[in-house]
Design a protein around this motif. Structure first.
Motif, mmCIF file in Angstrom:
data_model
loop_
_atom_site.group_PDB
_atom_site.id
_atom_site.type_symbol
_atom_site.label_atom_id
_atom_site.label_comp_id
_atom_site.label_asym_id
_atom_site.label_seq_id
_atom_site.Cartn_x
_atom_site.Cartn_y
_atom_site.Cartn_z
ATOM 1 N N GLY A 24 0.819 -1.217 0.000
ATOM 2 C CA GLY A 24 0.000 0.000 0.000
ATOM 3 C C GLY A 24 0.847 1.259 0.000
ATOM 4 N N TYR A 25 1.900 1.256 0.810
ATOM 5 C CA TYR A 25 2.802 2.415 0.881
ATOM 6 C C TYR A 25 3.462 2.650 -0.471
ATOM 7 C CZ TYR A 25 6.594 5.442 2.404
ATOM 8 O OH TYR A 25 7.461 6.497 2.535
ATOM 9 N N ARG A 26 3.982 1.582 -1.068
ATOM 10 C CA ARG A 26 4.660 1.714 -2.368
ATOM 11 C C ARG A 26 3.682 2.138 -3.461
ATOM 12 N NH1 ARG A 26 8.929 -3.379 -2.443
ATOM 13 N NH2 ARG A 26 10.404 -2.452 -0.954
ATOM 14 N N LEU A 38 7.281 1.075 -11.034
ATOM 15 C CA LEU A 38 6.931 0.188 -9.935
ATOM 16 C C LEU A 38 8.122 -0.584 -9.409
ATOM 17 C CD1 LEU A 38 3.545 -1.177 -11.313
ATOM 18 C CD2 LEU A 38 3.880 0.506 -9.510
ATOM 19 N N LYS A 39 9.326 -0.183 -9.757
ATOM 20 C CA LYS A 39 10.521 -0.876 -9.274
ATOM 21 C C LYS A 39 11.008 -0.200 -7.998
ATOM 22 C CE LYS A 39 12.000 -2.448 -13.782
ATOM 23 N NZ LYS A 39 13.050 -2.456 -14.786
ATOM 24 N N PHE A 40 11.215 -1.024 -6.965
ATOM 25 C CA PHE A 40 11.687 -0.525 -5.680
ATOM 26 C C PHE A 40 12.904 -1.333 -5.253
ATOM 27 C CE2 PHE A 40 7.306 0.782 -5.810
ATOM 28 C CZ PHE A 40 7.308 2.033 -5.200
ATOM 29 N N GLN A 41 13.812 -0.699 -4.550
ATOM 30 C CA GLN A 41 14.973 -1.393 -4.006
ATOM 31 C C GLN A 41 14.512 -2.312 -2.876
ATOM 32 O OE1 GLN A 41 18.149 -1.229 -5.169
ATOM 33 N NE2 GLN A 41 17.264 0.014 -6.793
ATOM 34 N N ALA A 42 15.081 -3.497 -2.817
ATOM 35 C CA ALA A 42 14.683 -4.481 -1.801
ATOM 36 C C ALA A 42 14.924 -3.987 -0.380
ATOM 37 C CB ALA A 42 15.428 -5.793 -2.035
ATOM 38 N N GLY A 44 14.647 -0.849 0.588
ATOM 39 C CA GLY A 44 13.856 0.350 0.864
ATOM 40 C C GLY A 44 14.633 1.648 0.761
ATOM 41 N N SER A 45 15.832 1.595 0.249
ATOM 42 C CA SER A 45 16.686 2.789 0.206
ATOM 43 C C SER A 45 16.209 3.851 -0.777
ATOM 44 C CB SER A 45 18.132 2.391 -0.121
ATOM 45 O OG SER A 45 18.197 1.765 -1.388
ATOM 46 N N ASP A 46 15.262 3.524 -1.626
ATOM 47 C CA ASP A 46 14.796 4.484 -2.623
ATOM 48 C C ASP A 46 13.450 5.117 -2.264
ATOM 49 O OD1 ASP A 46 13.476 2.068 -2.929
ATOM 50 O OD2 ASP A 46 13.385 2.198 -5.109
ATOM 51 N N VAL A 47 13.038 4.987 -1.009
ATOM 52 C CA VAL A 47 11.790 5.597 -0.545
ATOM 53 C C VAL A 47 12.063 6.393 0.725
ATOM 54 C CG1 VAL A 47 10.278 3.861 -1.593
ATOM 55 C CG2 VAL A 47 11.160 3.484 0.698
ATOM 56 N N PRO A 48 11.143 7.282 1.102
ATOM 57 C CA PRO A 48 11.344 8.048 2.343
ATOM 58 C C PRO A 48 11.529 7.156 3.565
ATOM 59 C CG PRO A 48 9.596 9.020 1.033
ATOM 60 C CD PRO A 48 9.953 7.716 0.369
ATOM 61 N N GLU A 49 11.925 7.770 4.674
ATOM 62 C CA GLU A 49 12.319 7.035 5.889
ATOM 63 C C GLU A 49 11.264 6.040 6.375
ATOM 64 O OE1 GLU A 49 13.863 7.804 10.441
ATOM 65 O OE2 GLU A 49 13.510 9.518 9.150
ATOM 66 N N LEU A 50 9.994 6.418 6.377
ATOM 67 C CA LEU A 50 8.951 5.496 6.831
ATOM 68 C C LEU A 50 8.940 4.243 5.956
ATOM 69 C CD1 LEU A 50 6.554 4.684 8.591
ATOM 70 C CD2 LEU A 50 5.086 5.981 7.025
ATOM 71 N N GLY A 51 9.095 4.423 4.659
ATOM 72 C CA GLY A 51 9.136 3.287 3.749
ATOM 73 C C GLY A 51 10.331 2.386 4.004
ATOM 74 N N GLN A 52 11.460 3.001 4.342
ATOM 75 C CA GLN A 52 12.654 2.216 4.671
ATOM 76 C C GLN A 52 12.407 1.392 5.927
ATOM 77 O OE1 GLN A 52 16.119 4.760 4.904
ATOM 78 N NE2 GLN A 52 15.608 5.758 2.976
#
Length: 137
Positions: A24-26, A38-42, A44-52
């Motif tokens: 949901g966050y992504r 829709l590609k994200f680093q495994a 979480g380094s490519d999203v804001p702190e909460l996502g990490q």
């Protein structure tokens, strides 16, 4: 149903809930235009702190399932839940609290508190493994 089975179901539910939260966050980041594709680093380094933090909380729950879930499954499969029932809910509570603290903060104090909750889980599983070894050796 006994405490061990409920705890195993609870642990699996935590992993599923965290996965849904992460998806949901992504999705929200993608649909808001803050991230293209829709590609994200495994990690979480490519999203804001909460996502990490959410990424790490989910990954940690999955990483720990091997020894926590494995021990619970072993107890169920060998009709040894009398060994795990007594501390099963304590372990599940420690897992939930570890995840919540991790989601809320990454301060030094929060990291230490998280580690205490991890040690509770680790200690319980070590105790269970010792008791299971005693039963079967």
């Amino acid at each position: 149903m006994n405490e061990t089975i409920i705890t195993l179901l609870g642990y699996i539910s935590i992993i599923l809930i965290l996965l849904l939260m992460l998806a949901g966050y992504r999705s929200a980041i993608t649909f808001s235009g803050k991230k293209k594709g829709l590609k994200f680093q495994a990690d979480g380094s490519d999203v804001p702190e909460l996502g990490q933090r959410l990424t790490r909380v989910h990954a940690n729950a999955v990483e720990c399932f091997s020894f926590i879930g494995g021990t619970l499954i072993l107890a169920i499969a060998t009709d040894s839940t009398a060994i795990t029932n007594g501390l099963a809910y304590v372990l599940l509570l420690a897992r939930v609290l570890q995840a919540l603290v991790h989601l809320v903060s990454t301060s030094n104090v929060a990291i230490q508190v998280r580690f205490v909750f991890f040690l509770v889980q680790f200690g319980i599983v070590i105790y269970w493994v010792f008791k299971l070894l005693q039963k079967f050796l």
